[in-house]
Design a protein around this motif. Structure first.
Motif, PDB file in Angstrom:
ATOM      1  N   ASN A  39      -1.431   4.558  -1.048  1.00 21.60           N
ATOM      2  CA  ASN A  39      -2.856   4.886  -1.065  1.00 21.60           C
ATOM      3  C   ASN A  39      -3.404   4.706  -2.489  1.00 21.60           C
ATOM      4  O   ASN A  39      -3.094   5.498  -3.377  1.00 21.60           O
ATOM      5  N   PRO A  40      -4.239   3.690  -2.708  1.00 19.98           N
ATOM      6  CA  PRO A  40      -4.743   3.436  -4.065  1.00 19.98           C
ATOM      7  C   PRO A  40      -5.696   4.520  -4.584  1.00 19.98           C
ATOM      8  O   PRO A  40      -5.964   4.587  -5.782  1.00 19.98           O
ATOM      9  N   GLU A  41      -6.168   5.389  -3.705  1.00 22.10           N
ATOM     10  CA  GLU A  41      -7.071   6.462  -4.132  1.00 22.10           C
ATOM     11  C   GLU A  41      -6.325   7.654  -4.731  1.00 22.10           C
ATOM     12  O   GLU A  41      -6.937   8.545  -5.303  1.00 22.10           O
ATOM     13  N   LEU A  42      -5.015   7.650  -4.600  1.00 26.42           N
ATOM     14  CA  LEU A  42      -4.199   8.731  -5.151  1.00 26.42           C
ATOM     15  C   LEU A  42      -3.476   8.252  -6.408  1.00 26.42           C
ATOM     16  O   LEU A  42      -3.182   7.075  -6.554  1.00 26.42           O
ATOM     17  N   SER A  43      -3.160   9.192  -7.280  1.00 27.24           N
ATOM     18  CA  SER A  43      -2.377   8.842  -8.477  1.00 27.24           C
ATOM     19  C   SER A  43      -0.879   8.838  -8.156  1.00 27.24           C
ATOM     20  O   SER A  43      -0.072   8.527  -9.016  1.00 27.24           O
ATOM     21  N   PHE A  44      -0.524   9.166  -6.930  1.00 25.50           N
ATOM     22  CA  PHE A  44       0.869   9.213  -6.479  1.00 25.50           C
ATOM     23  C   PHE A  44       1.410   7.792  -6.422  1.00 25.50           C
ATOM     24  O   PHE A  44       0.877   6.935  -5.726  1.00 25.50           O
ATOM     25  N   THR A  45       2.498   7.525  -7.157  1.00 23.64           N
ATOM     26  CA  THR A  45       3.022   6.158  -7.282  1.00 23.64           C
ATOM     27  C   THR A  45       4.303   5.976  -6.460  1.00 23.64           C
ATOM     28  O   THR A  45       4.879   6.940  -5.957  1.00 23.64           O
ATOM     29  N   TRP A  46       4.745   4.724  -6.384  1.00 26.04           N
ATOM     30  CA  TRP A  46       6.014   4.442  -5.716  1.00 26.04           C
ATOM     31  C   TRP A  46       7.168   5.074  -6.478  1.00 26.04           C
ATOM     32  O   TRP A  46       8.164   5.484  -5.892  1.00 26.04           O
ATOM     33  N   TYR A  47       7.039   5.168  -7.773  1.00 29.53           N
ATOM     34  CA  TYR A  47       8.066   5.842  -8.578  1.00 29.53           C
ATOM     35  C   TYR A  47       8.143   7.321  -8.179  1.00 29.53           C
ATOM     36  O   TYR A  47       9.231   7.871  -7.994  1.00 29.53           O
TER      37      TYR A  47
END
Length: 81
Positions: A39-47
């Motif tokens: 979700n590009p709207e979140l700062s949550f990354t794949w890392y």
């Protein structure tokens, strides 16, 4: 019987990601981590998703190992001497 709830949290600046899940919903929690990461709207990354997924799996392995130890067959009294 008590139902254990696992808590997983990530703090990124002012944002808080808190995941509550039981053992039966572990797979769904892993999928949610992927959805959040995509979700590009979140700062949550794949890392972030990878690190939290690893923590979920490690906790699961700890519980499995502990359960196995509880169910080890006891030897006869002759074997204990």
């Amino acid at each position: 019987m008590a139902h254990d709830i696992n808590v997983l949290a990530l703090i990124k600046g002012k944002e808080r990601y808190i995941f509550l899940y039981d053992d039966a919903s572990r797979a769904e929690t892993l999928r949610v981590l992927g959805r959040f990461a995509s979700n590009p709207e979140l700062s949550f990354t794949w890392y972030d998703a990878a690190i939290l997924s690893q923590k979920i799996r490690q906790e699961s392995q700890k519980k499995t190992s502990f359960t196995r130890r509880l169910h080890l067959p006891l030897g006869s009294e002759d074997q204990l001497e």
